[in-house]
Design a protein around this motif. Structure first.
Motif, PDB file in Angstrom:
ATOM      1  N   ASP A  91      75.328 108.589 -12.335  1.00 26.20           N
ATOM      2  CA  ASP A  91      74.757 109.835 -12.906  1.00 26.20           C
ATOM      3  C   ASP A  91      73.286 109.793 -13.153  1.00 26.20           C
ATOM      4  OD1 ASP A  91      74.759 108.158 -15.200  1.00 26.20           O
ATOM      5  OD2 ASP A  91      76.056 109.466 -16.392  1.00 26.20           O
ATOM      6  N   GLY A  92      72.687 108.607 -12.701  1.00 24.07           N
ATOM      7  CA  GLY A  92      71.269 108.656 -13.032  1.00 24.07           C
ATOM      8  C   GLY A  92      70.780 108.206 -14.366  1.00 24.07           C
ATOM      9  N   ARG A  93      71.700 108.013 -15.308  1.00 30.44           N
ATOM     10  CA  ARG A  93      71.454 107.559 -16.702  1.00 30.44           C
ATOM     11  C   ARG A  93      71.171 106.196 -16.995  1.00 30.44           C
ATOM     12  NH1 ARG A  93      75.296 111.257 -20.784  1.00 30.44           N
ATOM     13  NH2 ARG A  93      74.718 113.459 -20.120  1.00 30.44           N
ATOM     14  N   VAL A  94      70.295 105.686 -17.867  1.00 26.82           N
ATOM     15  CA  VAL A  94      70.144 104.331 -18.065  1.00 26.82           C
ATOM     16  C   VAL A  94      70.722 103.828 -19.226  1.00 26.82           C
ATOM     17  CG1 VAL A  94      68.235 102.811 -18.444  1.00 26.82           C
ATOM     18  CG2 VAL A  94      67.654 104.630 -16.894  1.00 26.82           C
ATOM     19  N   ILE A 148      72.333 101.810 -25.853  1.00 26.02           N
ATOM     20  CA  ILE A 148      71.716 103.236 -25.824  1.00 26.02           C
ATOM     21  C   ILE A 148      71.755 103.976 -24.531  1.00 26.02           C
ATOM     22  CG2 ILE A 148      69.870 102.547 -27.774  1.00 26.02           C
ATOM     23  CD1 ILE A 148      67.639 102.426 -25.712  1.00 26.02           C
ATOM     24  N   VAL A 149      71.770 105.307 -24.381  1.00 21.87           N
ATOM     25  CA  VAL A 149      71.820 105.885 -23.036  1.00 21.87           C
ATOM     26  C   VAL A 149      70.693 106.785 -23.306  1.00 21.87           C
ATOM     27  CG1 VAL A 149      73.197 107.267 -21.624  1.00 21.87           C
ATOM     28  CG2 VAL A 149      74.423 105.753 -23.271  1.00 21.87           C
ATOM     29  N   THR A 150      69.841 106.659 -22.084  1.00 22.93           N
ATOM     30  CA  THR A 150      68.695 107.343 -21.893  1.00 22.93           C
ATOM     31  C   THR A 150      68.571 108.219 -20.493  1.00 22.93           C
ATOM     32  OG1 THR A 150      67.160 105.494 -21.240  1.00 22.93           O
ATOM     33  CG2 THR A 150      67.234 106.167 -23.535  1.00 22.93           C
ATOM     34  N   THR A 151      67.529 109.173 -20.310  1.00 18.13           N
ATOM     35  CA  THR A 151      67.232 109.541 -19.124  1.00 18.13           C
ATOM     36  C   THR A 151      66.378 108.519 -18.336  1.00 18.13           C
ATOM     37  OG1 THR A 151      65.079 110.569 -20.374  1.00 18.13           O
ATOM     38  CG2 THR A 151      67.097 112.082 -20.048  1.00 18.13           C
ATOM     39  N   ASN A 152      66.399 108.583 -17.151  1.00 22.52           N
ATOM     40  CA  ASN A 152      65.719 107.727 -15.996  1.00 22.52           C
ATOM     41  C   ASN A 152      64.391 107.851 -16.194  1.00 22.52           C
ATOM     42  OD1 ASN A 152      64.836 106.044 -14.059  1.00 22.52           O
ATOM     43  ND2 ASN A 152      67.096 106.014 -13.236  1.00 22.52           N
ATOM     44  N   ALA A 153      63.435 107.105 -16.591  1.00 20.64           N
ATOM     45  CA  ALA A 153      62.004 107.542 -16.470  1.00 20.64           C
ATOM     46  C   ALA A 153      61.217 106.979 -15.215  1.00 20.64           C
ATOM     47  CB  ALA A 153      61.436 106.563 -17.542  1.00 20.64           C
ATOM     48  N   GLY A 154      62.066 106.645 -14.403  1.00 18.61           N
ATOM     49  CA  GLY A 154      61.573 106.277 -13.083  1.00 18.61           C
ATOM     50  C   GLY A 154      61.630 104.652 -12.642  1.00 18.61           C
ATOM     51  N   SER A 155      60.711 104.422 -11.575  1.00 19.04           N
ATOM     52  CA  SER A 155      61.020 103.121 -11.178  1.00 19.04           C
ATOM     53  C   SER A 155      59.973 102.031 -11.445  1.00 19.04           C
ATOM     54  CB  SER A 155      60.847 102.971  -9.594  1.00 19.04           C
ATOM     55  OG  SER A 155      61.692 104.085  -8.807  1.00 19.04           O
ATOM     56  N   PRO A 156      60.158 100.852 -11.716  1.00 23.26           N
ATOM     57  CA  PRO A 156      59.018  99.942 -12.371  1.00 23.26           C
ATOM     58  C   PRO A 156      57.931 100.010 -11.476  1.00 23.26           C
ATOM     59  CG  PRO A 156      61.382  98.559 -11.907  1.00 23.26           C
ATOM     60  CD  PRO A 156      61.323  99.844 -11.342  1.00 23.26           C
TER      61      PRO A 156
END
Length: 405
Positions: A17-20, A64-72
């Motif tokens: 789902d794209g979540r981290v 913790i579950v967070t939104t995805n802030a992108g790629s390294p």
């Protein structure tokens, strides 16, 4: 799920789902988990949009579950640009990352910008926006805390404490003193024990002692929290669980309980919480207001104006609580609220021994005459203690008098 990172301190997975999903492990994992939750909440409250947004957290699994802030972006950002981004985070949002390296930078294609991740070691400072948008408060407190044993029992079962916090640890403060609350807050707490000669004294001592443990651990320094009222409520619930477990595991202390009333004073506000019938009052511009509401049936009748103060004070069941810390209560629902601080305000934080001796009009008179004649907090506190004891004196009598100067 795809594993994005499998390290000593955490394992990070990205869901379909794209979540981290970040699960903490290794040394100090509990503290690092709690700190990242707190910092992400603060950053969201302060409007920072280039960090992950916290969606959920599980203290049991330390996930913790967070939104995805992108790629390294470690290999695509220079050290100078990374330093500038971390500096912006501190100057604009009051959060010092404490691990300011490119490995904690990502690139979000949707946003078209670099973002910062991994806040488990970060430190929250005062909100720069608030300091810039408002003239600095320059608030100081003068206070005095006193207690006296009642005639009914040989041992004083009340307890009181005042403390500040630094880095998640409580710092002891004298029961009488004065101090600025511009940069860090002060907490005043009073507890009235119940449950027999041994149990009552132990319960009240545990309440004021362990509030000094729970509240700083959850809030860090007494500033910068996204939601101080929620932290206060969580601390009071933790106190209830701790006192209940302690009583259940000791036959001599079974059923012990206590009230609690506490106020966190910081800059322009006081955040207060209570369970039971200990009270907090505010005197402002010639009027006395009872900020807390007794957790008794008669207290609810009084709030609904079904009985007056005289009827409540004279009723034989006036001290029967429907909520307490421990004391056999299955659940507690603390009253948590806040009030603004203005120069010249007075506060009274006290056990019911004070209320047994002093009517509201007497408390108001003490503050009114203090303003008229320039009495110090020590003089007002001593007058209230002596007057309450002379009028009643059966129960232990404990109070803090606080003035905003």
């Amino acid at each position: 799920m795809k594993i994005a990172k499998d390290g000593i301190r955490s394992i990070v997975k990205v869901g379909y789902d794209g979540r981290v999903y970040k699960t903490f492990r290794g040394s100090d994992k509990d503290e690092r988990f709690a700190n990242e939750v707190r910092v992400l909440n603060v950053l969201e409250a302060r409007g920072c949009d280039y960090v992950p947004r916290l969606l959920d957290n599980d203290p049991q699994t330390l996930t913790i579950v967070t939104t995805n802030a992108g790629s390294p972006a470690e290999n695509s950002i220079s050290k100078a640009k990374a330093d500038a981004l971390f500096r912006e985070l501190a100057e604009e949002y009051g959060v010092v990352h404490n691990d300011p390296f490119p490995r904690n930078i990502t690139y979000n294609q949707r946003m078209g910008r670099f973002c910062i991740i991994d806040f488990e070691l970060a430190e929250v400072k005062a909100d720069p926006k608030q300091l810039h948008e408002e003239e600095k408060a320059h608030r100081s407190l003068s206070w005095c805390g006193l207690t006296r044993s009642g005639r009914r029992k040989p041992e004083n079962q009340d307890a009181l404490s005042v403390f500040s916090s630094s880095g998640g640890w409580a710092n002891s403060v004298e029961l009488c003193g004065d101090q600025s609350i511009d940069d860090n807050g002060l907490v005043f707490a009073v507890s009235d024990g119940m449950g027999g000669p041994a149990g009552g004294a132990v319960a009240s001592s545990l309440v004021v002692r362990d509030l000094r443990r729970y509240l700083p651990a959850m809030m860090g320094d007494f500033h910068g929290a996204a939601d101080p009222e929620s932290v206060l409520e969580a601390s009071i619930r933790s106190l209830h669980d701790f006192v209940t477990r302690t009583g259940d595991n000791n036959d001599d202390l079974c059923g012990m309980g206590a009230t609690v009333v506490c106020g966190l004073f910081f800059r322009t506000k006081v955040y207060f919480a209570h369970v039971g019938d200990s009270r907090c009052y505010q005197y402002r511009e010639g009027e006395l207001a009872q900020l807390t509401h007794d957790h008794t049936f008669l207290g609810s009748q009084f709030r609904q104006v079904k009985i007056n103060e005289r009827e409540m004070r004279m009723h034989p069941r006036r001290n029967v609580l429907n909520q307490a810390i421990g004391g056999g209560c299955q659940f507690v629902s603390p009253q948590v609220d806040s009030s603004t601080l203005d120069s010249g305000n007075w506060f009274l934080i006290c056990s019911d021994g004070v209320i047994d001796g002093l009517w509201n009009k007497n408390i108001e008179r003490c503050f009114s005459e203090a303003d008229e004649y320039g009495h110090s907090v020590e003089e007002v506190a001593q007058r209230m203690l002596d007057w309450a004891f002379e009028e009643s004196g059966l129960d232990d009598t404990t109070l803090f008098v606080v003035k905003i100067v």
